[in-house]
Design an enzyme around this catalytic site. Structure first.
Site, PDB file in Angstrom:
ATOM      1  N   ARG A  24       0.982  -1.288  -0.013  1.00  0.00           N
ATOM      2  CA  ARG A  24       0.017  -0.029   0.058  1.00  0.00           C
ATOM      3  C   ARG A  24       0.910   1.312  -0.183  1.00  0.00           C
ATOM      4  O   ARG A  24       0.585   2.487   0.437  1.00  0.00           O
ATOM      5  CB  ARG A  24      -1.073   0.159   1.222  1.00  0.00           C
ATOM      6  CG  ARG A  24      -2.020  -1.009   1.218  1.00  0.00           C
ATOM      7  CD  ARG A  24      -3.316  -0.646   0.287  1.00  0.00           C
ATOM      8  NE  ARG A  24      -4.097  -1.527   0.214  1.00  0.00           N
ATOM      9  CZ  ARG A  24      -5.316  -1.823   0.931  1.00  0.00           C
ATOM     10  NH1 ARG A  24      -5.665  -0.932   1.784  1.00  0.00           N
ATOM     11  NH2 ARG A  24      -6.048  -2.797   0.593  1.00  0.00           N
ATOM     12  N   ARG A  28      -3.215   6.673   0.983  1.00  0.00           N
ATOM     13  CA  ARG A  28      -3.920   7.771   1.689  1.00  0.00           C
ATOM     14  C   ARG A  28      -2.936   8.651   2.486  1.00  0.00           C
ATOM     15  O   ARG A  28      -3.012   9.784   2.930  1.00  0.00           O
ATOM     16  CB  ARG A  28      -5.201   7.609   2.410  1.00  0.00           C
ATOM     17  CG  ARG A  28      -6.297   7.573   1.470  1.00  0.00           C
ATOM     18  CD  ARG A  28      -7.458   6.854   1.969  1.00  0.00           C
ATOM     19  NE  ARG A  28      -7.204   5.492   2.229  1.00  0.00           N
ATOM     20  CZ  ARG A  28      -8.217   4.766   3.155  1.00  0.00           C
ATOM     21  NH1 ARG A  28      -9.570   5.404   3.448  1.00  0.00           N
ATOM     22  NH2 ARG A  28      -8.110   3.473   3.474  1.00  0.00           N
ATOM     23  N   ARG A  37      -6.401  11.196  -6.053  1.00  0.00           N
ATOM     24  CA  ARG A  37      -7.705  10.490  -5.929  1.00  0.00           C
ATOM     25  C   ARG A  37      -8.775  11.450  -5.887  1.00  0.00           C
ATOM     26  O   ARG A  37      -9.868  11.244  -6.649  1.00  0.00           O
ATOM     27  CB  ARG A  37      -7.451   9.871  -4.482  1.00  0.00           C
ATOM     28  CG  ARG A  37      -8.911   8.953  -4.404  1.00  0.00           C
ATOM     29  CD  ARG A  37      -8.390   8.201  -3.059  1.00  0.00           C
ATOM     30  NE  ARG A  37      -9.390   7.281  -2.422  1.00  0.00           N
ATOM     31  CZ  ARG A  37     -10.786   7.825  -2.052  1.00  0.00           C
ATOM     32  NH1 ARG A  37     -11.011   8.914  -2.012  1.00  0.00           N
ATOM     33  NH2 ARG A  37     -11.797   6.574  -1.782  1.00  0.00           N
ATOM     34  N   ASP A  74      -6.898  -2.944  -7.575  1.00  0.00           N
ATOM     35  CA  ASP A  74      -7.313  -3.704  -6.455  1.00  0.00           C
ATOM     36  C   ASP A  74      -7.841  -4.943  -6.722  1.00  0.00           C
ATOM     37  O   ASP A  74      -8.026  -5.322  -7.787  1.00  0.00           O
ATOM     38  CB  ASP A  74      -8.580  -2.987  -5.916  1.00  0.00           C
ATOM     39  CG  ASP A  74      -8.804  -3.308  -4.328  1.00  0.00           C
ATOM     40  OD1 ASP A  74      -8.249  -2.797  -3.335  1.00  0.00           O
ATOM     41  OD2 ASP A  74      -9.763  -4.453  -4.144  1.00  0.00           O
ATOM     42  N   TYR A 151     -14.958 -11.919  -0.394  1.00  0.00           N
ATOM     43  CA  TYR A 151     -15.786 -10.719  -0.629  1.00  0.00           C
ATOM     44  C   TYR A 151     -16.887 -11.114  -1.694  1.00  0.00           C
ATOM     45  O   TYR A 151     -17.824 -10.539  -1.634  1.00  0.00           O
ATOM     46  CB  TYR A 151     -14.683  -9.815  -1.510  1.00  0.00           C
ATOM     47  CG  TYR A 151     -13.673  -9.328  -0.293  1.00  0.00           C
ATOM     48  CD1 TYR A 151     -14.083  -8.180   0.406  1.00  0.00           C
ATOM     49  CD2 TYR A 151     -12.517  -9.822  -0.253  1.00  0.00           C
ATOM     50  CE1 TYR A 151     -12.977  -7.612   1.117  1.00  0.00           C
ATOM     51  CE2 TYR A 151     -11.660  -9.173   0.458  1.00  0.00           C
ATOM     52  CZ  TYR A 151     -11.941  -8.365   1.453  1.00  0.00           C
ATOM     53  OH  TYR A 151     -10.939  -7.743   2.429  1.00  0.00           O
TER      54      TYR A 151
END
Ligand code: 1CP
Length: 343
Positions: A24, A28, A37, A74, A151
């Site tokens: 990652r 952020r 973003r 992703d 998921y």
């Protein structure tokens, strides 16, 4: 011999300073990521806009000079390409439509019908293979079938993967068919990434730790083995990194059983344990606790030195035990890099 240190470590070379990148690393915690973003509008638009996805991949390379860049995408893009709806709830995380029966598995798109949707990802790979510095290794990735299936079955992330375990334990035939469908599609997806310029692939099995006993063999080891074997048949010499996160004892022998060149280790096990039990078979990646990237200071320096020292007698790629968090201080990453590179 390549001058890319990460590829050298993956071939088993013991380097005086380990190559380093962070899971990652585009994320952020970086103000430039947040700006791009915002420009994209939302996370999925960022993933599907090749110029912007390439830009955020490059940002941490420019700032820190990491030895590897990981494609910005992703693991949930693949189930979306298989036909499920995917969206992100602000402040909560991913949501998707679900597969909970054999009919649902049969309704998924075929493995060769995913590429229209994923074409922007391959375009991002092409841009990056042109624009990355020549010493930087380019990593492609996919989620492993079990993690992706958790998921697809629950429609969201969950701490204990209860819905996926229930499906596995009540309708094993349909669950196995789902794992096979995701495995087949993953092979095609990763093949296209490699054709578009990725030099290494990483297989993320973030929820492997909740598979026990024979389930771990059937749904973590076997898919990793099949994906690795098929990719290596298509692309001889392609290095594969497997990350069966929180596998614990399951890390032991994982590279031998699956054919992976490197096993990524989370921080629930000590680097000394991983050196003795996993690195004895080849390259390992890991495993600093990501929380040090929030707290920093002398504790970060000492913990980093401890990881480097524990793995110094074998092939090692420095990384965190899991992704860097949004609360991390970018200055702490600078301190981490200085600590590793001054040796
Ligand atoms: O708000 C944002 O900007 C979105 C945060 C984010 C990011 C930066 C998500 C949503 N995904 C990503 C990118 C990403 N995801 C990358 C490429 C960038 C890099 O590593 O630098 C990679 C490799 C992933 C892989 C990924 N996505 C995993 C496996 C690794 C892991 O962290 O365990 C998983 C489980 C996901 C699902 C996912 N995507 C995003 C979130 C918040 C989640 C987790 C949901 C949950 O907790 O269940």
């Amino acid at each position: 011999m390549t001058d890319k240190t990460m590829l050298r470590a993956l071939k088993g070379e013991v380097l005086p300073t380990p190559p380093v990148w962070l899971m990652r690393q585009a994320g952020r915690y970086l103000p430039e990521y947040r700006a791009t973003r915002a420009q994209a509008g939302d996370f999925l638009s960022l993933c599907y806009t090749p110029d912007l996805a390439a830009e955020v991949t490059l940002q941490p390379i420019r700032r820190y000079g990491f030895d590897a860049a990981i494609l910005f995408a992703d693991i949930l893009l693949l189930p979306q390409a298989l036909g499920l709806d995917l969206w992100f709830e602000t402040g909560e995380g991913p949501r998707m439509s679900t597969v909970t029966s054999m009919e649902g598995v049969k309704a998924l798109k075929g493995k060769d019908d995913i590429h229209d949707k994923l074409a922007p990802v391959y375009e991002t790979c092409k841009i990056l293979s042109r624009e990355l510095p020549k010493e930087t290794t380019f990593i492609g990735f996919a989620g492993m079938p079990w993690t992706v299936a958790t998921y697809m079955i629950a429609g969201r992330g969950s701490k204990d993967q209860a819905a996926a375990h229930k499906f596995k334990d009540t309708d094993r035939a349909a669950f196995s068919a789902l794992i096979d469908a995701v495995t087949d599609a993953t092979i095609e997806y990763l093949s296209k990434q490699v054709e578009a310029g990725c030099e290494v692939v990483k297989l993320f099995d973030s929820w492997a730790g909740s598979l026990k006993g024979q389930d771990f063999e059937d749904f973590a080891v076997a898919p990793a083995k099949r994906i690795t074997a098929e990719l290596k048949a298509r692309f001889p010499g392609l290095p594969v990194i497997a990350f069966p996160r929180e596998a614990g004892e399951g890390y032991i022998g994982f590279a031998k059983k699956t054919g992976a060149d490197c096993v990524a280790i989370d921080n629930s096990v000590s680097p000394e344990w991983a050196a003795a039990n996993v690195q004895k078979d080849g390259c390992v990646q890991g495993n600093l606790d990501p929380s040090y990237m929030v707290t920093g200071g002398q504790a970060l320096v000492e913990a980093t030195q401890k990881v480097v020292a524990a793995f110094k007698n074998g092939p090692h790629i420095f990384n965190l035990g899991h992704g860097i968090t949004p609360e991390a201080d970018p200055e702490n990453v600078t301190l981490l890099m200085e600590t590793i590179r001054k040796g």
